[in-house]
Design a protein around this motif. Sequence first.
Motif, mmCIF file in Angstrom:
data_model
loop_
_atom_site.group_PDB
_atom_site.id
_atom_site.type_symbol
_atom_site.label_atom_id
_atom_site.label_comp_id
_atom_site.label_asym_id
_atom_site.label_seq_id
_atom_site.Cartn_x
_atom_site.Cartn_y
_atom_site.Cartn_z
ATOM 1 N N ALA A 111 0.830 -1.212 0.000
ATOM 2 C CA ALA A 111 0.000 0.000 0.000
ATOM 3 C C ALA A 111 0.861 1.258 0.000
ATOM 4 C CB ALA A 111 -0.935 -0.004 1.211
ATOM 5 N N VAL A 112 1.953 1.242 0.748
ATOM 6 C CA VAL A 112 2.852 2.400 0.796
ATOM 7 C C VAL A 112 3.487 2.632 -0.575
ATOM 8 C CG1 VAL A 112 5.031 3.242 1.764
ATOM 9 C CG2 VAL A 112 3.291 2.284 3.271
ATOM 10 N N ILE A 113 3.925 1.555 -1.205
ATOM 11 C CA ILE A 113 4.525 1.687 -2.539
ATOM 12 C C ILE A 113 3.505 2.253 -3.518
ATOM 13 C CG2 ILE A 113 5.435 0.393 -4.530
ATOM 14 C CD1 ILE A 113 6.722 -1.543 -2.434
ATOM 15 N N LEU A 114 2.294 1.708 -3.500
ATOM 16 C CA LEU A 114 1.259 2.147 -4.437
ATOM 17 C C LEU A 114 0.795 3.569 -4.170
ATOM 18 C CD1 LEU A 114 -0.769 -1.163 -4.602
ATOM 19 C CD2 LEU A 114 0.624 -0.156 -6.424
ATOM 20 N N ALA A 115 0.910 4.034 -2.934
ATOM 21 C CA ALA A 115 0.446 5.375 -2.581
ATOM 22 C C ALA A 115 1.495 6.459 -2.813
ATOM 23 C CB ALA A 115 0.001 5.391 -1.119
ATOM 24 N N ASP A 116 2.714 6.077 -3.120
ATOM 25 C CA ASP A 116 3.788 7.059 -3.278
ATOM 26 C C ASP A 116 3.557 7.915 -4.519
ATOM 27 O OD1 ASP A 116 6.172 8.484 -3.725
ATOM 28 O OD2 ASP A 116 7.393 6.873 -2.893
ATOM 29 N N GLN A 163 6.958 2.403 -12.454
ATOM 30 C CA GLN A 163 7.945 2.301 -11.381
ATOM 31 C C GLN A 163 7.369 1.538 -10.194
ATOM 32 O OE1 GLN A 163 8.605 6.517 -11.056
ATOM 33 N NE2 GLN A 163 10.565 6.416 -12.143
ATOM 34 N N LYS A 164 6.115 1.806 -9.883
ATOM 35 C CA LYS A 164 5.467 1.100 -8.779
ATOM 36 C C LYS A 164 5.404 -0.402 -9.055
ATOM 37 C CE LYS A 164 2.652 5.026 -7.386
ATOM 38 N NZ LYS A 164 1.299 5.574 -7.245
ATOM 39 N N LEU A 186 7.242 -3.326 -6.936
ATOM 40 C CA LEU A 186 6.479 -4.429 -6.346
ATOM 41 C C LEU A 186 7.015 -5.786 -6.804
ATOM 42 C CD1 LEU A 186 2.853 -3.001 -6.562
ATOM 43 C CD2 LEU A 186 4.178 -3.448 -4.478
ATOM 44 N N GLN A 187 7.413 -5.879 -8.066
ATOM 45 C CA GLN A 187 7.976 -7.139 -8.561
ATOM 46 C C GLN A 187 9.279 -7.460 -7.843
ATOM 47 O OE1 GLN A 187 8.237 -6.415 -12.741
ATOM 48 N NE2 GLN A 187 6.105 -6.959 -13.127
ATOM 49 N N PHE A 213 12.224 -10.647 -3.752
ATOM 50 C CA PHE A 213 13.017 -10.759 -2.526
ATOM 51 C C PHE A 213 12.284 -11.590 -1.478
ATOM 52 C CE2 PHE A 213 15.429 -6.585 -3.403
ATOM 53 C CZ PHE A 213 16.478 -7.275 -3.983
ATOM 54 N N ARG A 214 10.979 -11.387 -1.339
ATOM 55 C CA ARG A 214 10.199 -12.169 -0.375
ATOM 56 C C ARG A 214 10.250 -13.652 -0.741
ATOM 57 N NH1 ARG A 214 6.721 -10.232 3.213
ATOM 58 N NH2 ARG A 214 5.266 -11.915 2.807
#
Length: 142
Positions: free
Chosen positions: A87-92, A99-100, A104-105, A110-111
């Motif tokens: 959500a933080v990434i998408l809200a930036d 870029q978002k 996310l990818q 990494f996860r």
Amino acid sequence: MASLNVGNLGEYLREQRRSAQLSLRQLADAAGVSNPYLSQIERGLRKPSAEVLQQVAKALRISAETLYVRAGILDAEREREEVETRAVILADPSLNGRQKQVLLQIYESFRKENGTEVQHDRQEHPADGPRTAGSSGAEPSS
């Protein structure tokens, strides 16, 4: 309702306490919780907080993470953290849509690499909006 589905946690705690050759009272004192409360946890009648589990783990000299998983806290916490991070990434507002998506990818890769990827369908991201054909092909090189 006799049990809160924390029986496995209680049984595991009892087993660990006995392996450590501690009485219920000794463990309660070492963990800083009451003897009756610890007894209720062991019998599956109470669901302890993460803080209590951490204190008990420290007293037993075992991993708090192990207790979190057995109590069902860790998976829920990891999933909540993942949703919040996304959500933080998408809200930036300083990032464009492409870029978002790339960020996310990278986050998801990494996860996955660290074995913390939540097992559910990664192709559907309602909060992301529609995926574009170009958003899945390029990841920045290191």
